[in-house]
Each structure stands twice: as structure tokens, then as C-alpha cells.
Design a protein around this motif. Structure first.
Motif, PDB file in Angstrom:
ATOM      1  N   VAL A 219      27.018  21.693 -39.933  1.00 21.99           N
ATOM      2  CA  VAL A 219      28.300  21.672 -39.227  1.00 21.99           C
ATOM      3  C   VAL A 219      29.232  20.559 -39.685  1.00 21.99           C
ATOM      4  O   VAL A 219      30.426  20.757 -39.860  1.00 21.99           O
ATOM      5  CB  VAL A 219      28.061  21.570 -37.704  1.00 21.99           C
ATOM      6  N   GLY A 220      28.702  19.355 -39.875  1.00 26.57           N
ATOM      7  CA  GLY A 220      29.522  18.225 -40.282  1.00 26.57           C
ATOM      8  C   GLY A 220      30.441  17.750 -39.175  1.00 26.57           C
ATOM      9  O   GLY A 220      30.195  17.972 -37.981  1.00 26.57           O
ATOM     10  N   GLY A 221      31.547  17.092 -39.557  1.00 23.82           N
ATOM     11  CA  GLY A 221      32.544  16.635 -38.599  1.00 23.82           C
ATOM     12  C   GLY A 221      32.021  15.577 -37.645  1.00 23.82           C
ATOM     13  O   GLY A 221      31.065  14.849 -37.915  1.00 23.82           O
TER      14      GLY A 221
ATOM     15  N   MET B 141      24.018  11.124 -36.410  1.00 19.73           N
ATOM     16  CA  MET B 141      23.555  10.097 -37.354  1.00 19.73           C
ATOM     17  C   MET B 141      23.447   8.727 -36.708  1.00 19.73           C
ATOM     18  O   MET B 141      22.631   7.897 -37.118  1.00 19.73           O
ATOM     19  CB  MET B 141      24.479  10.068 -38.579  1.00 19.73           C
ATOM     20  N   ARG B 142      24.236   8.484 -35.661  1.00 21.21           N
ATOM     21  CA  ARG B 142      24.135   7.198 -34.952  1.00 21.21           C
ATOM     22  C   ARG B 142      22.805   7.046 -34.228  1.00 21.21           C
ATOM     23  O   ARG B 142      22.395   5.932 -33.895  1.00 21.21           O
ATOM     24  CB  ARG B 142      25.290   7.055 -33.954  1.00 21.21           C
ATOM     25  N   GLN B 143      22.112   8.171 -33.992  1.00 12.91           N
ATOM     26  CA  GLN B 143      20.840   8.110 -33.267  1.00 12.91           C
ATOM     27  C   GLN B 143      19.632   8.251 -34.195  1.00 12.91           C
ATOM     28  O   GLN B 143      18.503   8.419 -33.732  1.00 12.91           O
ATOM     29  CB  GLN B 143      20.802   9.192 -32.188  1.00 12.91           C
TER      30      GLN B 143
ATOM     31  N   VAL C 117      34.109   7.047 -39.273  1.00 12.07           N
ATOM     32  CA  VAL C 117      33.420   6.545 -40.463  1.00 12.07           C
ATOM     33  C   VAL C 117      31.917   6.486 -40.191  1.00 12.07           C
ATOM     34  O   VAL C 117      31.471   5.943 -39.179  1.00 12.07           O
ATOM     35  CB  VAL C 117      33.957   5.150 -40.833  1.00 12.07           C
ATOM     36  N   VAL C 118      31.122   7.093 -41.086  1.00 15.07           N
ATOM     37  CA  VAL C 118      29.672   7.141 -40.872  1.00 15.07           C
ATOM     38  C   VAL C 118      28.930   6.073 -41.669  1.00 15.07           C
ATOM     39  O   VAL C 118      27.714   5.949 -41.559  1.00 15.07           O
ATOM     40  CB  VAL C 118      29.106   8.530 -41.263  1.00 15.07           C
ATOM     41  N   GLN C 119      29.658   5.281 -42.454  1.00 16.36           N
ATOM     42  CA  GLN C 119      28.981   4.338 -43.335  1.00 16.36           C
ATOM     43  C   GLN C 119      28.142   3.303 -42.583  1.00 16.36           C
ATOM     44  O   GLN C 119      27.121   2.839 -43.095  1.00 16.36           O
ATOM     45  CB  GLN C 119      29.995   3.605 -44.227  1.00 16.36           C
ATOM     46  N   PHE C 120      28.564   2.943 -41.368  1.00 13.43           N
ATOM     47  CA  PHE C 120      27.778   1.963 -40.623  1.00 13.43           C
ATOM     48  C   PHE C 120      26.381   2.492 -40.328  1.00 13.43           C
ATOM     49  O   PHE C 120      25.383   1.786 -40.502  1.00 13.43           O
ATOM     50  CB  PHE C 120      28.487   1.578 -39.319  1.00 13.43           C
TER      51      PHE C 120
END
Length: 334
Positions: free
Chosen positions: A224-226, A233-235, A261-264
Motif C-alpha cells: 500500500v505505501g503512503g 514502520m514506526r512500530q 519522512v520515514v528515514q528516522f
């Protein structure tokens, strides 16, 4: 002379596809030449990826897609009359084909369907075809799941996601399916034996996901993305693995995928994030098909098809798939 029907692109999609963007036309086919064969469509596949690759289709060109077709005439000994093939022939009823690599670029040449041992031919467009191999290779080769790990699958009630979750269960993982309705959730947990289902439309999605995965997430198969991908991803746990298969949340969005931003998360969780296209494993194509067939025979894989009768209904089924209304693999029977 054989008359074919086909859907051609009338004008480029602008946001969500409209019926007027495609046109149903008839075509008189010439006699086949040496090395060619003539097919008649039996089942046609309808998939979300068609929307993402629509920009590669020229005006007046047959719209893309795969089909199961019967060979009705042949001047190629590798493709005898009476055999069934899977080919990227597009939205058309009859096709003159040869061994030339088709469009979209990089897709397999037409392949003869192996012995399915009584299973439906249409499965060659689903669990025993491209979606099945996408799930098999894209999950196992990239996520490399280990027994006891927690796996999250988005688009879990779709053709690919439903297979990924079941393979994860076969490998001894805890599986959380993310989908958009409680009916889909019941199918995932009751029939496919997923451990949990979370509705991505729930305003408390992140809380519900944390409750379903109290020890964090080890593997994430992303269809799905977005923003949904960002929340998941944070979990994730340290050294988690993310297999990026699709970005369906952005296929009809003029501005692309919307997400923080997902880099973190990638950096501090030291995640492995890898995208893939199933054509990476064309040299192992029948490995995935044979393994999935064996798991079906053993009762370890369950499948569901949403079958609509009538070639003229291709666009309507396409819209249903893009809206997420289908469960399992969407098929049109000619």
C-alpha cells in the motif's frame, strides 16, 4: 478471418480511471506466420499494477494485462494447438503471439501451463501465477522470516497479500493482516488463520496495531505505501525487514504517495527496506508455482477468486479492484 475484441487506451488516465478513457473495438486478425500461434482468451486477470503502468500504454494501444488463453492455431512447435498458455496479451479476446518478449518490458514470454492436477486453470493468474510468485519470492527472499517472528501484511485480503500471510503462517510466524473491512478481516482470521486483523480505516489504527503486536514487528510486506507504511514502520523492531511490493495508495493520486519522512524509523531501527518486481526471479518461475501447488494440495494454502463473466465487464472489475472491493484474485471469464 478471426475477429478480435480489445480495449484500447482512448486517453491517458487523469486520477481515477473513467470508462471513457478506454474504448472497446473490433479487429480483423491476419493469418498467422511461421513461428506464430493464435490464442483465444479464457480468463483475464485484473490487478492494481495495471494502473501504475498505464503511463506506458500509448493512445490506441491495447490495455495491458495477462490472460489464460487456449492455442487454437499454431505454426510454432513449442506452442501446440489445444495447450493453454499464460501471456501478457492485454485486454483482448484473440491474440497472434510468438516468443518475442512482450510488454510490459521484462515480463515473461508466454508460458504453457503445467499440469495443475485438477486445480482450476484460472489459478494460473493468481496463486499459481504472477501473484503467487510475487508473494513467494518477494516475501521469502527479502523478509527471510524466522519462526516466532511477527509479520504485518497490508492489502492482506488481496491476491498477493492473502498468500503472503499464509506463507508466513507456514513458516511459523505470527501474522497481522491489514485490510479495509470487517468482512475481509473475518476471512483473514477465520479461513486463512491470520492471528490478527486491523482495519486501516480505524482512527485508532496505531493503537490497535500495537495491541496486536505487543512485541513489535519483525517483517512488513507492503502493498500500500503512503502514510499507512509510515505508521507501521514506526512500530518495527531493530533490524526489521520491509518488502515493498506496491504503492496502491498512490496509484490514482496525481501528487504521488503522501507520507511523513520515514528515514528516522529506517535509521534508528536499522531497517532493511527493499523494493522488488517479480521479474527478478523469472529464472526460478516454476519453483514458486510448484511449491504453492504443493501447499494447496497439503491444505496449507487457501485461495479465493472473484470471478465476473463477460469480457465487456473488464473496466468495471478494474474499478472494483482499484477501490479495494474485491476479495482474493479478481478474474474475468470470457
Amino acid at each position: 478471418m478471426v475477429k478480435a475484441k480489445k480495449f484500447v487506451l482512448e486517453k491517458p488516465f487523469d486520477g481515477f480511471p473513467k470508462a471513457s478513457d478506454l474504448k472497446l473495438v473490433k479487429e480483423d486478425l491476419r493469418p498467422i506466420k511461421n513461428g506464430e500461434f493464435l490464442t483465444e482468451a479464457v480468463f483475464l486477470s485484473v490487478d492494481p499494477y495495471m494502473r501504475s503502468l498505464a503511463h506506458d500504454v500509448a493512445i490506441g494501444q491495447t490495455f495491458i494485462g495477462s490472460q489464460v488463453a487456449k492455442i487454437i492455431e499454431s505454426k510454432n512447435p513449442k506452442y501446440p494447438v489445444g495447450k493453454y498458455v499464460v501471456g501478457e496479451f492485454g485486454w483482448r479476446t484473440h491474440t497472434i503471439a510468438d516468443e518475442t518478449p512482450p510488454l510490459p518490458k521484462g515480463y515473461p514470454v508466454p508460458w504453457i501451463i503445467p499440469d495443475l492436477e485438477g486445480l482450476p486453470l484460472s489459478l494460473s493468474l493468481g496463486i499459481l501465477g504472477m501473484p503467487g510468485n510475487t508473494a513467494y519470492f518477494g516475501f521469502l527472499e527479502i523478509c527471510k522470516p524466522q519462526p516466532g517472528e511477527t509479520v504485518v501484511v497490508t492489502g492482506a485480503a488481496g491476491a498477493v497479500g492473502s498468500i503472503v500471510g499464509q506463507i508466513a503462517k507456514i513458516k511459523g510466524c505470527r501474522v497481522i493482516g491489514v485490510a479495509g473491512s470487517d468482512d475481509k478481516g473475518k476471512w483473514l482470521t477465520q479461513e486463512l488463520k491470520f492471528d490478527h486483523y486491523v482495519n486501516y480505516k480505524d482512527k485508532d489504527f496505531e493503537t490497535k496495531l500495537a495491541e496486536a503486536a505487543p512485541d513489535g514487528i519483525d517483517c512488513y510486506f507492503d502493498n500500500v505505501g503512503g502514510d499507512l507504511a509510515n505508521k507501521i514502520m514506526r512500530q518495527m523492531n531493530l533490524f526489521g525487514r520491509v518488502s515493498v511490493c506496491g504503492v496502491s495508495s498512490a496509484y490514482n493520486n496525481k501528487d504521488g504517495a503522501k507520507a511523513d519522512v520515514v528515514q528516522f524509523a529506517v535509521l534508528f531501527k536499522q531497517l532493511k527496506v527493499e523494493g522488488f518486481i517479480f521479474t527478478r526471479w523469472l529464472d526460478r518461475w516454476f519453483e514458486g508455482i510448484l511449491q504453492n501447488k504443493q501447499w494447496i494440495k497439503e491444505g496449507k494454502l487457501v485461495y479465493r477468486e472473484s470471478v465476473r463473466q463477460g469480457f465487456e465487464n473488464m473496466f468495471d472489475v478494474f474499478v472494483e479492484v482499484l477501490k479495494g472491493d474485491n476479495v482474493g484474485k479478481a478474474i474475468v471469464k470470457v
